[in-house]
Design a protein around this motif. Structure first.
Motif, mmCIF file in Angstrom:
data_model
loop_
_atom_site.group_PDB
_atom_site.id
_atom_site.type_symbol
_atom_site.label_atom_id
_atom_site.label_comp_id
_atom_site.label_asym_id
_atom_site.label_seq_id
_atom_site.Cartn_x
_atom_site.Cartn_y
_atom_site.Cartn_z
ATOM 1 N N CYS A 53 37.347 37.281 25.438
ATOM 2 C CA CYS A 53 36.777 37.010 26.759
ATOM 3 C C CYS A 53 37.085 38.171 27.697
ATOM 4 N N ILE A 54 36.105 38.560 28.497
ATOM 5 C CA ILE A 54 36.304 39.545 29.559
ATOM 6 C C ILE A 54 35.972 38.892 30.885
ATOM 7 N N ILE A 55 36.935 38.897 31.796
ATOM 8 C CA ILE A 55 36.740 38.341 33.129
ATOM 9 C C ILE A 55 36.851 39.481 34.131
ATOM 10 N N CYS A 56 35.796 39.711 34.892
ATOM 11 C CA CYS A 56 35.858 40.688 35.976
ATOM 12 C C CYS A 56 36.153 39.928 37.266
ATOM 13 N N ALA A 57 37.302 40.221 37.844
ATOM 14 C CA ALA A 57 37.756 39.534 39.062
ATOM 15 C C ALA A 57 37.753 40.545 40.197
ATOM 16 N N PHE A 82 32.282 36.843 32.197
ATOM 17 C CA PHE A 82 31.896 36.248 33.470
ATOM 18 C C PHE A 82 32.726 36.850 34.589
ATOM 19 N N ASP A 83 32.228 36.677 35.809
ATOM 20 C CA ASP A 83 32.894 37.211 37.005
ATOM 21 C C ASP A 83 33.545 36.096 37.803
ATOM 22 N N ILE A 84 34.593 36.471 38.517
ATOM 23 C CA ILE A 84 35.233 35.598 39.509
ATOM 24 C C ILE A 84 35.322 36.404 40.800
#
Length: 333
Positions: free
Chosen positions: A80-84, A112-114
């Motif tokens: 998983c890659i999360i761009c925050a 997904f982004d946060i």
């Protein structure tokens, strides 16, 4: 209130990227026609970095590669890659998917982004920790990649001079029982009276096709600094008291407190209010400026690299964001 369950998650490694263009305070004095020293005196920022030809996805991918290299892992290992981040490369698709494109991965991790603006990394860590702890993923890349410089309004310099660009990534892994690393108590509140204290209005209510020079300011970053400060001041006492009750320990008991690097003056006032020593209150704004969501993880990364934070240390990540939001996360590194 019930004490939060510790989530068995470890930061395996971190990586960062700073843009090639280093900008000094005296350069901005000249740009703005101010007397020498004005920018530094007001902002507390001596140097910051601005993108030249880099994109947010390129910076984020480089930070991810460095975190993976430091842990001797491959991008193909990542689930998983999360761009925050508080700034996005474009409205669609999410920046995480653009980072994946840059990484040239042979697998298909979730992306997904946060976005909770300056609080995005802290929010992302809280969410990622729950996903890892409950078994949804075994690992993830949590990356904050910020390009503030492209949307600053130099006709309102007191806000513009605070910011810098850059990216930081944390490789998170589900921890085993003997590793004694965890993400612990967290608390987030939003105070809607501050919803418009800091904003960029572009979106469905202000589509890009309506741009004109007469309305240029509406398409750029706007912040009412005094209103933000007073909003935080109004709520911070009760907010921190609530956290201490949840965590069942004093903020002063932590090895390090890493605040969002909002402004030099704001950091001084927060440190004085919390009564925390220079050694434990982490302030890096002098050399990097306000890097939006990347500020907190960059400070964490630098403190780990320097040895000021070591395995087993209990650390607090603390900050505020547009909205008006406030957040705090407990981390046992």
């Amino acid at each position: 209130m019930t004490k939060h369950k510790n989530r068995s998650v470890q930061i395996l490694s971190m990586g960062s990227y700073l843009p090639k263009k280093k900008v000094f305070a005296d350069e901005l004095d000249k740009k703005l026609g101010k007397k020498s020293g004005w920018v530094f005196d007001y902002s507390g920022v001596h140097t910051r970095y601005y993108v030249d030809d880099e994109t947010a996805a390129q910076m984020g991918a480089t930070a991810c590669k460095r975190a993976l290299e430091n842990a001797e892992r491959s991008i193909e290992d990542i689930e998983c890659i999360i761009c925050a981040s508080g700034s996005m490369q474009q409205i669609i698709p999410c920046t995480a998917s653009l980072i994946l494109e840059e990484l040239k991965c042979n697998t298909n991790p979730a992306c997904f982004d946060i976005n909770s603006t300056c609080l995005s990394f802290a929010t992302g860590l809280d969410i990622a920790a729950s996903l890892l702890d409950n078994g949804r993923y075994s690992n993830c890349l949590l990356v904050s990649s910020e390009v503030a410089s492209k949307n600053l309004n130099w006709d309102a310099p007191k806000g513009a001079i605070l910011f810098g660009d850059g990216a930081v990534c944390a490789l998170l892994n589900r921890a085993s029982a003997n590793e004694n690393s965890f993400v612990g108590t967290s608390l987030f509140h939003t105070y809607p009276e501050g919803a418009h204290f800091a904003e960029i209005k572009v979106g469905s209510n202000l589509p890009a096709r309506e741009y004109c020079e007469d309305r240029k300011a509406d398409f750029l970053f706007k912040m009412d600094g005094p209103a933000v400060y007073l909003g935080v001041l109004e709520h911070i006492h009760d907010f921190l008291k609530e956290f201490e009750q949840l965590a069942e320990r004093s903020i002063k008991s932590y090895s390090a407190v890493i605040p969002h690097q909002g402004s030099g003056l704001g950091l001084q006032r927060m440190q004085k209010r919390l009564k925390i020593s220079d050694q434990r209150f982490i302030n890096i704004i002098h050399d990097y400026g306000n890097m939006i969501a990347a500020s907190i993880p960059l400070a964490l990364h630098l403190m780990i690299e320097s040895g000021r934070i070591q395995r087993g240390d209990h650390v607090l990540l603390l900050g505020g964001g547009a909205g008006l939001g406030m957040g705090i996360v407990e981390l046992c590194y």
